[in-house]
Design a protein around this motif. Structure first.
Motif, PDB file in Angstrom:
ATOM      1  N   LEU A 136     109.249 132.365  15.727  1.00 46.84           N
ATOM      2  CA  LEU A 136     109.227 131.845  17.444  1.00 46.84           C
ATOM      3  C   LEU A 136     109.178 130.566  17.900  1.00 46.84           C
ATOM      4  N   THR A 137     107.276 131.611  17.519  1.00 54.28           N
ATOM      5  CA  THR A 137     106.403 129.622  18.583  1.00 54.28           C
ATOM      6  C   THR A 137     105.907 128.730  17.109  1.00 54.28           C
ATOM      7  N   VAL A 138     106.624 129.042  16.039  1.00 53.45           N
ATOM      8  CA  VAL A 138     106.469 127.697  15.250  1.00 53.45           C
ATOM      9  C   VAL A 138     107.246 126.348  15.600  1.00 53.45           C
ATOM     10  N   TYR A 139     108.900 127.240  15.736  1.00 54.09           N
ATOM     11  CA  TYR A 139     109.726 126.902  16.543  1.00 54.09           C
ATOM     12  C   TYR A 139     109.751 126.002  17.692  1.00 54.09           C
ATOM     13  N   VAL A 140     109.283 126.673  18.430  1.00 53.35           N
ATOM     14  CA  VAL A 140     108.723 125.455  19.742  1.00 53.35           C
ATOM     15  C   VAL A 140     107.734 124.795  20.001  1.00 53.35           C
ATOM     16  N   SER A 141     106.163 124.802  18.538  1.00 51.93           N
ATOM     17  CA  SER A 141     105.665 123.493  18.247  1.00 51.93           C
ATOM     18  C   SER A 141     106.368 122.683  17.954  1.00 51.93           C
ATOM     19  N   VAL A 142     107.267 122.622  16.498  1.00 45.98           N
ATOM     20  CA  VAL A 142     108.410 121.584  16.034  1.00 45.98           C
ATOM     21  C   VAL A 142     109.240 120.810  17.263  1.00 45.98           C
ATOM     22  N   ALA A 143     109.805 121.626  17.608  1.00 46.05           N
ATOM     23  CA  ALA A 143     110.541 121.157  19.188  1.00 46.05           C
ATOM     24  C   ALA A 143     109.598 120.333  19.880  1.00 46.05           C
ATOM     25  N   ILE A 144     108.665 120.139  20.308  1.00 45.46           N
ATOM     26  CA  ILE A 144     107.250 119.514  20.881  1.00 45.46           C
ATOM     27  C   ILE A 144     106.917 118.554  20.547  1.00 45.46           C
ATOM     28  N   ALA A 145     106.814 118.406  19.090  1.00 48.60           N
ATOM     29  CA  ALA A 145     106.831 117.649  17.839  1.00 48.60           C
ATOM     30  C   ALA A 145     107.690 116.491  18.524  1.00 48.60           C
ATOM     31  N   MET A 146     108.956 117.697  17.918  1.00 46.70           N
ATOM     32  CA  MET A 146     110.201 116.160  18.022  1.00 46.70           C
ATOM     33  C   MET A 146     110.407 115.413  19.299  1.00 46.70           C
ATOM     34  N   ALA A 147     109.633 116.287  20.416  1.00 44.23           N
ATOM     35  CA  ALA A 147     110.221 115.519  21.872  1.00 44.23           C
ATOM     36  C   ALA A 147     109.346 114.950  21.900  1.00 44.23           C
ATOM     37  N   ALA A 148     107.675 114.851  21.272  1.00 42.37           N
ATOM     38  CA  ALA A 148     107.065 114.027  21.958  1.00 42.37           C
ATOM     39  C   ALA A 148     107.156 112.578  21.224  1.00 42.37           C
ATOM     40  N   ALA A 149     107.347 113.200  20.086  1.00 48.36           N
ATOM     41  CA  ALA A 149     107.708 111.565  18.914  1.00 48.36           C
ATOM     42  C   ALA A 149     108.875 110.673  19.862  1.00 48.36           C
ATOM     43  N   THR A 150     109.618 110.980  19.962  1.00 47.94           N
ATOM     44  CA  THR A 150     111.245 110.452  20.775  1.00 47.94           C
ATOM     45  C   THR A 150     110.763 109.989  21.480  1.00 47.94           C
ATOM     46  N   ALA A 151     109.945 110.648  22.625  1.00 49.24           N
ATOM     47  CA  ALA A 151     109.726 110.309  23.606  1.00 49.24           C
ATOM     48  C   ALA A 151     109.012 108.475  23.694  1.00 49.24           C
ATOM     49  N   ALA A 152     107.645 108.894  22.899  1.00 49.49           N
ATOM     50  CA  ALA A 152     107.009 108.248  22.468  1.00 49.49           C
ATOM     51  C   ALA A 152     107.749 106.546  22.219  1.00 49.49           C
ATOM     52  N   LEU A 153     108.564 106.906  21.225  1.00 51.71           N
ATOM     53  CA  LEU A 153     109.171 105.417  20.884  1.00 51.71           C
ATOM     54  C   LEU A 153     110.198 105.030  21.528  1.00 51.71           C
ATOM     55  N   TRP A 154     110.853 105.821  22.044  1.00 50.25           N
ATOM     56  CA  TRP A 154     111.345 104.640  23.377  1.00 50.25           C
ATOM     57  C   TRP A 154     110.109 103.872  24.285  1.00 50.25           C
ATOM     58  N   ALA A 155     109.447 104.995  24.629  1.00 54.30           N
ATOM     59  CA  ALA A 155     109.096 104.134  25.562  1.00 54.30           C
ATOM     60  C   ALA A 155     108.401 103.069  24.524  1.00 54.30           C
ATOM     61  N   ALA A 156     108.026 102.783  23.036  1.00 55.60           N
ATOM     62  CA  ALA A 156     107.479 101.778  22.697  1.00 55.60           C
ATOM     63  C   ALA A 156     108.497 100.180  22.547  1.00 55.60           C
TER      64      ALA A 156
END
Length: 288
Positions: A145-165
């Motif tokens: 479960l914690t692994v899945y949470v870490s992957v979700a954090i990575a995808m959310a962070a990447a999406t937000a960063a690319l949107w900002a760019a």
């Protein structure tokens, strides 16, 4: 027997330095991505490739700086170099795929979701592949479960960063996005580490070994040098620093995204516009 895991052997030093590395790579990569959206089509692949390498190197450096503070009592840690450097390659390639999608399709809709997902998976793959490259007298066990949470954090962070760019705004906007991305990527790392437990193998006495810092420091020289070089490229480009590029948008055609044209092309477009305006003025009844 479960080993005693300590992820903060140097206190807050390694988390803070790791965060700085993530922010540096993110700032350079996002700025390069923004720059790619403001240049002629032929220059775009170069800026996107530089941005991909900067983000990949930044998150890889962040990971292994943080790992300098990771120890397991009674189990010296070693690193498999081919797999460790392979994790760097995975990060750059997968981040690059996501960035190129956004760079050519725009930071909206399906392209943003796809690019952010691939970039986030690249960050997570780098983390867990780097962990798989660790060698010690024991085995790693993960809480799913914690692994899945870490992957979700990575995808959310990447999406937000690319949107900002993709917003094509000023330098401070990119800095703010990089700070958020650095926080999210570092948070993903420590969330992934929280999922970890170590089961030590019995029947052998603890063996001496080098400290994680001694083992990892030589590996970090190359990516750090690259980040410095990328930083020099960014800082010596005035359009990158000011965030107010000299640009004129090309006429939009249905079904084709409108892209800015910069530099010589922009000046030529302005000159043509002035000549056309002067010609129209000379044809008005007052000037006949």
């Amino acid at each position: 027997m479960h080993g005693t895991v300590d992820g903060f052997s140097y206190g807050l030093v390694t988390p803070l330095v790791a965060y700085v590395m993530a922010c540096l790579g993110g700032a350079l990569g996002l700025r390069c991505t923004t720059r790619a959206l403001l240049v002629a089509h032929s220059w775009r692949p170069g800026w996107l490739a530089l941005g991909s390498a900067a983000i990949g190197s930044g998150i890889w450096t962040m990971h292994f700086v943080a790992m300098m503070g990771f120890t397991v009592q009674g189990a010296p840690i070693h690193y498999d170099k081919p797999m460790t450097y392979g994790s760097l390659g995975v990060a750059v390639v997968m981040v690059g795929v996501g960035i190129f999608i956004v760079g050519y399709r725009g930071a909206t809709g399906t392209a943003l979701f796809t690019g952010g997902t691939l970039t986030g998976l690249g960050i997570a793959s780098m983390h867990y592949l780097g962990m798989a490259g660790m060698r010690l007298n024991g085995t790693f066990e993960y809480n799913s479960l914690t692994v899945y949470v870490s992957v979700a954090i990575a995808m959310a962070a990447a999406t937000a960063a690319l949107w900002a760019a993709g917003q094509v705004r000023g330098f401070l906007w990119s800095v703010g996005a990089a700070l958020v991305m650095g926080l999210a990527v570092t948070g993903m790392h420590y969330t992934g580490m929280a999922a970890l437990s170590v089961r030590l193998h019995t029947g052998g006495a603890p063996t001496p070994g080098d400290s994680p810092a001694t083992l990892l420091a030589p590996m970090l020289i190359g990516p750090l040098a690259f980040l410095c070089l990328a930083g020099a490229v960014v800082m010596f480009d005035p359009l990158m620093v000011t965030g107010r590029p000299d640009r004129t948008f090309a006429p939009h055609r249905p079904g084709v995204p409108a892209h800015p044209v910069v530099g010589h092309a922009a000046r030529s477009a302005r000159l043509r516009g002035r000549r056309n305006a002067a010609g129209q003025e000379s044809r008005t009844p007052q000037n006949r």
